[in-house]
Design an enzyme around this catalytic site. Structure first.
Site, short mmCIF file in Angstrom:
data_model
loop_
_atom_site.label_atom_id
_atom_site.label_comp_id
_atom_site.label_asym_id
_atom_site.label_seq_id
_atom_site.Cartn_x
_atom_site.Cartn_y
_atom_site.Cartn_z
N ASP A 217 -3.41 0.12 6.31
CA ASP A 217 -4.15 -0.39 5.16
C ASP A 217 -3.51 -1.65 4.58
O ASP A 217 -4.19 -2.57 4.14
CB ASP A 217 -4.26 0.68 4.08
CG ASP A 217 -5.25 1.78 4.45
OD1 ASP A 217 -5.87 1.69 5.52
OD2 ASP A 217 -5.40 2.73 3.66
N HIS B 151 -6.05 5.01 5.79
CA HIS B 151 -5.24 5.93 4.99
C HIS B 151 -3.84 6.11 5.57
O HIS B 151 -3.16 7.09 5.25
CB HIS B 151 -5.94 7.27 4.78
CG HIS B 151 -7.34 7.14 4.28
ND1 HIS B 151 -7.65 6.43 3.13
CD2 HIS B 151 -8.53 7.57 4.76
CE1 HIS B 151 -8.95 6.46 2.93
NE2 HIS B 151 -9.51 7.13 3.91
N ASP C 120 0.86 -1.18 0.00
CA ASP C 120 0.00 0.00 0.00
C ASP C 120 0.89 1.23 0.00
O ASP C 120 1.95 1.24 0.65
CB ASP C 120 -0.93 0.04 1.21
CG ASP C 120 -1.97 1.16 1.08
OD1 ASP C 120 -2.92 1.00 0.31
OD2 ASP C 120 -1.80 2.20 1.74
N GLU D 37 0.94 5.69 0.14
CA GLU D 37 0.28 6.98 0.33
C GLU D 37 1.07 7.98 -0.51
O GLU D 37 2.31 7.98 -0.49
CB GLU D 37 0.27 7.39 1.81
CG GLU D 37 -0.57 6.48 2.69
CD GLU D 37 -2.04 6.47 2.33
OE1 GLU D 37 -2.54 7.51 1.82
OE2 GLU D 37 -2.71 5.45 2.57
#
Length: 208
Positions: free
Chosen positions: A184, A179, A21, A23
């Site tokens: 996540d 988030h 994951d 960001e």
């Protein structure tokens, strides 16, 4: 390699699943900064069930000239230049990730890593772009093959949003923690393992 009737290298055609994951500071992998990256490797237990294994996590300094969309920063709550993040250069994070997952892949006797992610094309695009900027010549991840838990959850659970899919699988999910790449990724790893193991329990794998 584990001495077991079930071996990970037999389950996904020699691929070693790594749940990822990211960001970011926008949606464009070529221009927008990669700010956080987390990865969870997998292994099989003695009963042939897939389970999360090791976790790797990096806060990342925006690459030189990177675009930072304020709306994206507001959404994920990241201050890219906060010293408390403990961020490292993008190339340092990517090179360490490659080193770590290659080691796990080799121990599992798999041929190549494959990215598993929720809306996988997004995460894969940012990882591929960061690999290119970091001039990593032989990344462990397949450049375009991925396992998308969004599609898998839509098929198996009737849900495509991560939190909804986790709820359908009875996986605890804290919206206040969402988030964050680390959180996540851990939840996506649980979800992926749940779906793989559910298919096995229904007789889908291994074949008799």
């Amino acid at each position: 390699m584990a001495d077991s009737e079930y071996q990970l290298n037999q389950r996904f055609r020699g691929y070693f699943p790594v749940i990822i994951d990211v960001e970011t500071a926008g949606f464009n992998a070529q221009t927008d900064a990669l700010l956080e990256l987390a990865a969870v490797t997998t292994k099989m237990d003695a009963e042939g069930n897939l389970i999360p294994d090791k976790t790797f996590h990096y806060h990342i300094v925006p690459f030189e000239g990177a675009n930072l969309e304020q709306s994206a920063l507001d959404f994920n709550g990241i201050d890219p230049y906060c010293a408390l993040r403990g961020a490292v250069p993008e190339s340092e994070a990517l090179k360490d990730l490659c080193k770590q997952v290659k080691k796990e892949q080799k121990e599992a006797d798999c041929q190549r890593c494959v990215i598993v992610a929720h809306n996988a094309s997004f995460d894969q695009g940012f990882v591929n772009a960061a690999m290119e900027r970091s001039r990593i010549k032989r990344p462990p991840f397949h450049p375009f093959v991925s396992f998308d838990t969004t599609s898998l959850a839509g098929l198996t659970l009737g849900q495509t949003v991560l939190v909804k899919a986790c709820e359908a699988a009875q996986i605890e999910f804290d919206q206040n923690e969402a988030h964050s790449a680390l959180y996540d990724t851990s939840k996506t790893a649980e979800l992926f393992c749940f779906m793989v193991n559910k298919w096995k329990a229904l007789g889908g794998w291994p074949r008799a």
